[in-house]
Design a protein around this motif. Structure first.
Motif, mmCIF file in Angstrom:
data_model
loop_
_atom_site.group_PDB
_atom_site.id
_atom_site.type_symbol
_atom_site.label_atom_id
_atom_site.label_comp_id
_atom_site.label_asym_id
_atom_site.label_seq_id
_atom_site.Cartn_x
_atom_site.Cartn_y
_atom_site.Cartn_z
ATOM 1 N N ARG A 159 -6.691 -5.785 1.145
ATOM 2 C CA ARG A 159 -6.933 -5.192 2.475
ATOM 3 C C ARG A 159 -8.229 -5.726 3.090
ATOM 4 O O ARG A 159 -8.290 -5.992 4.297
ATOM 5 C CB ARG A 159 -6.994 -3.661 2.376
ATOM 6 C CG ARG A 159 -5.640 -3.041 2.116
ATOM 7 C CD ARG A 159 -5.725 -1.530 2.053
ATOM 8 N NE ARG A 159 -4.457 -0.962 1.635
ATOM 9 C CZ ARG A 159 -4.243 0.331 1.431
ATOM 10 N NH1 ARG A 159 -5.243 1.194 1.597
ATOM 11 N NH2 ARG A 159 -3.058 0.760 1.056
ATOM 12 N N GLN B 94 -9.465 4.240 4.087
ATOM 13 C CA GLN B 94 -8.399 4.924 3.351
ATOM 14 C C GLN B 94 -8.756 6.356 2.972
ATOM 15 O O GLN B 94 -7.936 7.257 3.101
ATOM 16 C CB GLN B 94 -8.082 4.128 2.073
ATOM 17 C CG GLN B 94 -6.997 4.729 1.206
ATOM 18 C CD GLN B 94 -5.626 4.734 1.872
ATOM 19 O OE1 GLN B 94 -5.340 3.918 2.743
ATOM 20 N NE2 GLN B 94 -4.767 5.665 1.477
ATOM 21 N N ASP C 75 -16.398 3.829 1.900
ATOM 22 C CA ASP C 75 -15.352 3.098 2.646
ATOM 23 C C ASP C 75 -15.935 2.568 3.955
ATOM 24 O O ASP C 75 -15.709 1.408 4.339
ATOM 25 C CB ASP C 75 -14.188 4.023 3.016
ATOM 26 C CG ASP C 75 -13.299 4.418 1.849
ATOM 27 O OD1 ASP C 75 -13.623 4.086 0.702
ATOM 28 O OD2 ASP C 75 -12.271 5.086 2.101
ATOM 29 N N ARG D 41 -6.550 9.139 8.460
ATOM 30 C CA ARG D 41 -7.289 8.824 7.232
ATOM 31 C C ARG D 41 -8.803 8.872 7.447
ATOM 32 O O ARG D 41 -9.572 8.805 6.482
ATOM 33 C CB ARG D 41 -6.916 7.423 6.747
ATOM 34 C CG ARG D 41 -5.484 7.311 6.283
ATOM 35 C CD ARG D 41 -5.340 7.882 4.903
ATOM 36 N NE ARG D 41 -3.963 7.840 4.442
ATOM 37 C CZ ARG D 41 -3.581 8.307 3.266
ATOM 38 N NH1 ARG D 41 -4.455 8.856 2.458
ATOM 39 N NH2 ARG D 41 -2.322 8.250 2.905
ATOM 40 N N HIS E 21 -7.221 0.566 6.743
ATOM 41 C CA HIS E 21 -7.207 1.345 5.489
ATOM 42 C C HIS E 21 -8.147 0.738 4.428
ATOM 43 O O HIS E 21 -7.766 0.564 3.272
ATOM 44 C CB HIS E 21 -5.782 1.435 4.937
ATOM 45 C CG HIS E 21 -4.872 2.305 5.747
ATOM 46 N ND1 HIS E 21 -4.561 3.594 5.388
ATOM 47 C CD2 HIS E 21 -4.223 2.088 6.912
ATOM 48 C CE1 HIS E 21 -3.728 4.125 6.300
ATOM 49 N NE2 HIS E 21 -3.520 3.233 7.236
ATOM 50 N N ASP F 188 -7.160 4.862 11.412
ATOM 51 C CA ASP F 188 -6.986 4.648 9.982
ATOM 52 C C ASP F 188 -7.834 3.437 9.596
ATOM 53 O O ASP F 188 -7.379 2.498 8.937
ATOM 54 C CB ASP F 188 -5.522 4.489 9.561
ATOM 55 C CG ASP F 188 -4.811 5.835 9.408
ATOM 56 O OD1 ASP F 188 -5.440 6.878 9.660
ATOM 57 O OD2 ASP F 188 -3.627 5.841 9.023
#
Ligand SMILES: [Fe+2]
Length: 239
Positions: A24, A53, A59, A81, A10, A50
């Motif tokens: 994370r 996120q 990301d 996700r 995530h 996943d």
């Protein structure tokens, strides 16, 4: 052959101001540092989805940067996700079969098959007729090769994460029927439920694992283990 599994990282964009973003990233960094020091070293790493996120390109850019220090190849399956287009853009050519992110890895003693259980509109899993046909053909093509499947959504109930499993129970029954027909399948590795479990499913050993991200771990003392890298090791023989 030794496989390290990570799951449910995530990861958020490096520029994110969300309070969980930094921890994370640190959790994944620690996992990778630990895996890199293992002796014997794993042959490869599997990520069961996943991975990020929000599914945004930023990301994935951060995820790629965090994965870069790994000393062995990493193969990823998408989770709810993940965004298929941005995932594909970040990790091409590791993932490709038409619209689905299903693929095989052939260069190891044990064959790897990544499965795509996502439906962009939902958190729960799906395994539609097109994907079922692909998997059946894929396994029919190499009946003599020991094989590991990896998928985000476990096709059985574990805890209550997103009210469990698959939107249509027929999908998981179909997946079980395919796997049971192909005796070379040795393991099914899953993510999604953020907790550890194992069982015999469709005559093979199926496992789930906790989230790498400390704020999402279920079924363990997350506070006591905050800062502890969590991954799973799977040892297999080619016979
Ligand atoms: Fe997750």
């Amino acid at each position: 052959m030794l496989i390290a599994q990570i799951s449910d990282t995530h990861i958020l964009a490096e520029s994110s101001h969300r309070p969980e973003a930094g921890p994370r990233a640190e959790d994944l960094r620690r996992c990778i540092a630990d895996i890199n020091c293992l002796d014997p070293a794993p042959d490869l790493v599997i990520h069961t989805g996943d991975t990020v996120q929000t599914g945004a390109p930023a990301d994935y850019a951060h995820l790629r940067k965090l994965l870069a220090p790994l000393r062995m190849p990493v193969y990823l399956a998408p989770g709810n996700r993940d965004d298929r287009a941005n995932f594909r853009a970040a990790f091409e050519p590791a993932a490709a079969d038409g619209i689905f992110l299903q693929y095989t890895v052939e260069e190891f003693p044990v064959r790897l098959v990544a499965l795509d259980s996502i439906d962009p509109a939902h958190n729960q899993g799906v395994y539609c007729a097109d994907r079922q046909r692909w998997l059946d053909a894929c396994l029919s093509a190499a009946p003599g090769r020991p094989t590991i499947l990896f998928i985000h959504h476990p096709p059985f109930d574990v805890g209550q994460h997103y009210i469990d499993g698959y939107r249509d129970p027929a999908d998981r029954a179909a997946l079980a029927a395919i796997v049971a027909r192909h005796r070379q399948v040795r393991r099914l590795l899953c993510g999604h439920c953020h907790r550890s479990s194992q069982r015999i499913w469709a005559d093979t050993q199926a496992t789930t694992m906790p989230s790498v991200a400390r704020d999402l771990r279920e079924g363990i003392d997350a506070q006591r283990l905050a800062g502890t890298p969590l991954y799973q090791l799977h040892a297999l023989t080619a016979r």
